[in-house]
Motif scaffolding. Structure first.
Motif, PDB file in Angstrom:
ATOM      1  N   ASP A  76      46.920  -6.205  45.322  1.00 46.81           N
ATOM      2  CA  ASP A  76      47.936  -6.315  44.408  1.00 46.81           C
ATOM      3  C   ASP A  76      47.551  -7.200  42.849  1.00 46.81           C
ATOM      4  OD1 ASP A  76      47.428  -9.125  44.978  1.00 46.81           O
ATOM      5  OD2 ASP A  76      49.554  -9.276  46.103  1.00 46.81           O
ATOM      6  N   VAL A  77      48.451  -7.394  42.080  1.00 47.37           N
ATOM      7  CA  VAL A  77      48.140  -7.616  40.756  1.00 47.37           C
ATOM      8  C   VAL A  77      47.676  -9.170  40.690  1.00 47.37           C
ATOM      9  CG1 VAL A  77      49.093  -8.640  38.466  1.00 47.37           C
ATOM     10  CG2 VAL A  77      49.753  -6.271  39.596  1.00 47.37           C
ATOM     11  N   ASN A  78      48.026  -9.889  41.706  1.00 44.17           N
ATOM     12  CA  ASN A  78      47.427 -11.310  41.556  1.00 44.17           C
ATOM     13  C   ASN A  78      45.902 -11.256  42.073  1.00 44.17           C
ATOM     14  OD1 ASN A  78      49.725 -12.539  41.032  1.00 44.17           O
ATOM     15  ND2 ASN A  78      50.592 -12.552  43.021  1.00 44.17           N
ATOM     16  N   MET A  79      45.681 -10.435  42.899  1.00 43.32           N
ATOM     17  CA  MET A  79      44.328 -10.509  43.653  1.00 43.32           C
ATOM     18  C   MET A  79      43.493  -9.717  42.265  1.00 43.32           C
ATOM     19  SD  MET A  79      43.228  -9.186  47.166  1.00 43.32           S
ATOM     20  CE  MET A  79      41.475  -9.808  47.978  1.00 43.32           C
ATOM     21  N   ILE A  80      43.821  -8.961  41.642  1.00 44.05           N
ATOM     22  CA  ILE A  80      43.142  -8.198  40.579  1.00 44.05           C
ATOM     23  C   ILE A  80      42.858  -9.347  39.467  1.00 44.05           C
ATOM     24  CG2 ILE A  80      43.109  -6.276  38.769  1.00 44.05           C
ATOM     25  CD1 ILE A  80      44.618  -4.674  40.617  1.00 44.05           C
ATOM     26  N   ALA A  81      43.922  -9.894  39.188  1.00 41.74           N
ATOM     27  CA  ALA A  81      43.794 -10.917  38.247  1.00 41.74           C
ATOM     28  C   ALA A  81      42.737 -12.074  38.531  1.00 41.74           C
ATOM     29  CB  ALA A  81      45.202 -11.574  37.940  1.00 41.74           C
ATOM     30  N   ASN A  82      42.782 -12.606  39.928  1.00 39.53           N
ATOM     31  CA  ASN A  82      41.823 -13.500  40.120  1.00 39.53           C
ATOM     32  C   ASN A  82      40.279 -12.916  40.137  1.00 39.53           C
ATOM     33  OD1 ASN A  82      43.600 -15.580  41.168  1.00 39.53           O
ATOM     34  ND2 ASN A  82      43.954 -14.557  42.805  1.00 39.53           N
ATOM     35  N   LEU A  83      40.243 -11.804  40.317  1.00 40.02           N
ATOM     36  CA  LEU A  83      38.875 -11.133  40.073  1.00 40.02           C
ATOM     37  C   LEU A  83      38.475 -11.283  38.771  1.00 40.02           C
ATOM     38  CD1 LEU A  83      36.200  -9.352  40.939  1.00 40.02           C
ATOM     39  CD2 LEU A  83      37.699  -7.570  40.660  1.00 40.02           C
ATOM     40  N   LEU A  84      39.538 -10.797  37.691  1.00 42.00           N
ATOM     41  CA  LEU A  84      39.171 -10.617  36.309  1.00 42.00           C
ATOM     42  C   LEU A  84      39.207 -11.995  35.609  1.00 42.00           C
ATOM     43  CD1 LEU A  84      41.486  -7.750  35.519  1.00 42.00           C
ATOM     44  CD2 LEU A  84      39.055  -7.598  36.111  1.00 42.00           C
ATOM     45  N   LYS A  85      39.478 -12.881  36.146  1.00 42.66           N
ATOM     46  CA  LYS A  85      39.487 -14.501  35.110  1.00 42.66           C
ATOM     47  C   LYS A  85      38.073 -14.556  34.706  1.00 42.66           C
ATOM     48  CE  LYS A  85      43.459 -16.629  37.232  1.00 42.66           C
ATOM     49  NZ  LYS A  85      43.879 -17.990  38.216  1.00 42.66           N
ATOM     50  N   GLU A  86      37.203 -14.760  35.394  1.00 46.64           N
ATOM     51  CA  GLU A  86      35.675 -14.965  34.691  1.00 46.64           C
ATOM     52  C   GLU A  86      35.404 -13.971  33.571  1.00 46.64           C
ATOM     53  OE1 GLU A  86      33.835 -17.696  34.878  1.00 46.64           O
ATOM     54  OE2 GLU A  86      35.418 -18.320  36.093  1.00 46.64           O
ATOM     55  N   PHE A  87      35.890 -12.595  33.799  1.00 49.39           N
ATOM     56  CA  PHE A  87      35.689 -11.482  32.914  1.00 49.39           C
ATOM     57  C   PHE A  87      36.156 -11.912  31.539  1.00 49.39           C
ATOM     58  CE2 PHE A  87      34.912  -9.219  36.751  1.00 49.39           C
ATOM     59  CZ  PHE A  87      33.402  -8.710  36.840  1.00 49.39           C
ATOM     60  N   VAL A  88      37.392 -12.183  31.805  1.00 47.91           N
ATOM     61  CA  VAL A  88      38.316 -12.248  30.420  1.00 47.91           C
ATOM     62  C   VAL A  88      37.835 -13.803  29.802  1.00 47.91           C
ATOM     63  CG1 VAL A  88      40.139 -11.118  31.063  1.00 47.91           C
ATOM     64  CG2 VAL A  88      40.284 -13.308  31.639  1.00 47.91           C
ATOM     65  N   LYS A  89      37.438 -14.722  30.634  1.00 50.56           N
ATOM     66  CA  LYS A  89      36.772 -15.878  30.137  1.00 50.56           C
ATOM     67  C   LYS A  89      35.686 -15.601  29.138  1.00 50.56           C
ATOM     68  CE  LYS A  89      35.167 -20.540  31.649  1.00 50.56           C
ATOM     69  NZ  LYS A  89      34.811 -21.330  32.754  1.00 50.56           N
ATOM     70  N   ARG A  90      34.716 -14.836  29.725  1.00 48.42           N
ATOM     71  CA  ARG A  90      33.546 -14.487  28.941  1.00 48.42           C
ATOM     72  C   ARG A  90      33.860 -13.706  27.730  1.00 48.42           C
ATOM     73  NH1 ARG A  90      31.345 -14.011  34.404  1.00 48.42           N
ATOM     74  NH2 ARG A  90      31.490 -11.871  34.307  1.00 48.42           N
ATOM     75  N   SER A  91      34.623 -12.679  28.221  1.00 52.77           N
ATOM     76  CA  SER A  91      35.049 -11.816  26.945  1.00 52.77           C
ATOM     77  C   SER A  91      36.545 -11.579  26.709  1.00 52.77           C
ATOM     78  CB  SER A  91      34.080 -10.301  27.329  1.00 52.77           C
ATOM     79  OG  SER A  91      34.655  -9.542  26.080  1.00 52.77           O
TER      80      SER A  91
END
Length: 351
Positions: A76-91
């Motif tokens: 779901d969206v929450n699991m995808i968001a958890n995966l992406l947090k480090e990506f959006v932090k860097r970029s």
């Protein structure tokens, strides 16, 4: 999260939640009771331990896996968001197409466009805050930021970032000022350029302001003495003049002649090019003739431009900050500030 991770990564099966509250969490296989599948998990929250404890873990799945090539319902969206947090932090400008690729690599499943978009949006909001909360916090935040400025000395809402930049003695782009305004209008530009005049130009003479021919800018500049004789001058970006000219005449050959005229340092060559334009198209000649020659032609500039023909300086800064545009406003301000400070520090070390 552990049950979800196990179901997605290890067994590739989907489950349904049969009970979920503050003390009990119970799930079972989507095909529970079919083909002899009895997989289910029950967990209970233990207040004295402040953790969840597994109570029941039934046998492995015996059902036939579904075709989940188009996605896993528990991804779901929450699991995808958890995966992406480090990506959006860097970029902060992490692209949507990268979301689908990252999820595929991490979990082995494809996801829909809408789920990818929702996951990226959630990750950005979790890390940088929402647009609504950001706008509400802005007054307090800006007061804090002004203090920082004294110490150390750009999705949803259609704000505009105004930028002023120059060239330093080493021929490097030097950012001067940024502002975020509601609309790109005369009032916004007047306010911005008045502050530029007051705090940056001050009482300096021989200041040349180069901009496009946006009516908001030209109207604002008319009301600011710092950009008029004898203090300074206002010039137009030659690239924008040629682009506007081409929109009118729709003739690339005439556009090239306009550029040749504007970049010519010889008055005779300028006049010859303009005469050639008149022979080819009287209306095109009349269009150019309505613009003060000193504002776009080097031959009439009298040295105010110092060889700078376009607004590429500001657009260079704009390109550097492109990654921050989608962020909530306070995050955009903070990251813009941080990025500019890093540039100043790097220039200091390179000097």
């Amino acid at each position: 999260m552990a049950v979800k991770d196990y179901s997605i990564r290890v067994v590739g099966r989907e489950y349904i939640v049969t009970k979920s509250n503050r003390t009990v969490f119970r799930v079972k296989c989507k095909h529970y009771g079919k083909n002899g599948c009895g997989w289910r998990v029950t967990a209970s929250y233990k207040p004295h331990l402040e953790c969840w404890q597994l109570i029941t873990v039934m046998p492995d799945h015996r059902c036939i896996p579904d075709d989940v090539s188009l996605g896993h319902r528990n991804l779901d969206v929450n699991m995808i968001a958890n995966l992406l947090k480090e990506f959006v932090k860097r970029s902060p400008a992490y692209e949507l197409e990268n979301v689908e690729r990252a999820v595929k690599i991490e979990f082995g499943f494809d996801i829909s466009y809408s789920k990818a978009w929702d996951g990226l949006k959630r990750a950005i909001e979790d890390f940088y805050g929402t647009w609504e909360s950001s706008v509400q916090e802005l007054p307090t935040y800006m007061e804090t930021l002004q203090n920082v400025d004294r110490t150390h000395l750009y999705e949803k809402y259609k704000h505009v970032m105004l930028i002023a930049a120059t060239i330093d003695a080493n021929h490097h782009v030097l950012p001067l000022a940024f502002a975020i305004v509601d609309t790109d209008c005369t009032e916004s530009w007047l306010w911005f350029l008045q502050l530029v005049s007051r705090y940056i130009v001050q009482d300096r003479y021989h200041t040349c302001l180069i901009s496009d021919r946006h009516v908001g800018i030209t109207s604002a500049v008319e009301r600011i003495p710092a950009f008029h004789p004898p203090h300074g001058r206002h010039r137009f970006c030659l690239r924008h003049v040629c682009s506007n000219f081409n929109q009118y005449v729709k003739d690339v050959r005439l556009k090239d002649m306009c550029w040749r005229a504007g970049t010519s340092i010889d008055l005779l060559e300028f006049n010859e090019t303009i005469a050639a334009i008149q022979l080819l198209n009287q209306a095109a000649y009349d269009w150019l003739n309505r613009i003060d020659k000193s504002k776009w032609a080097i031959a009439y500039d009298e040295g105010w431009r110092h060889g700078i023909l376009t607004t590429n300086l500001s657009e260079c800064i704009n390109g550097v900050l492109k990654w921050a545009r989608r962020l909530p406003i306070t995050a955009l301000v903070q990251l813009t500030y941080d990025r500019v400070v890093l540039f100043f520090v790097k220039r200091l070390h390179d000097a």
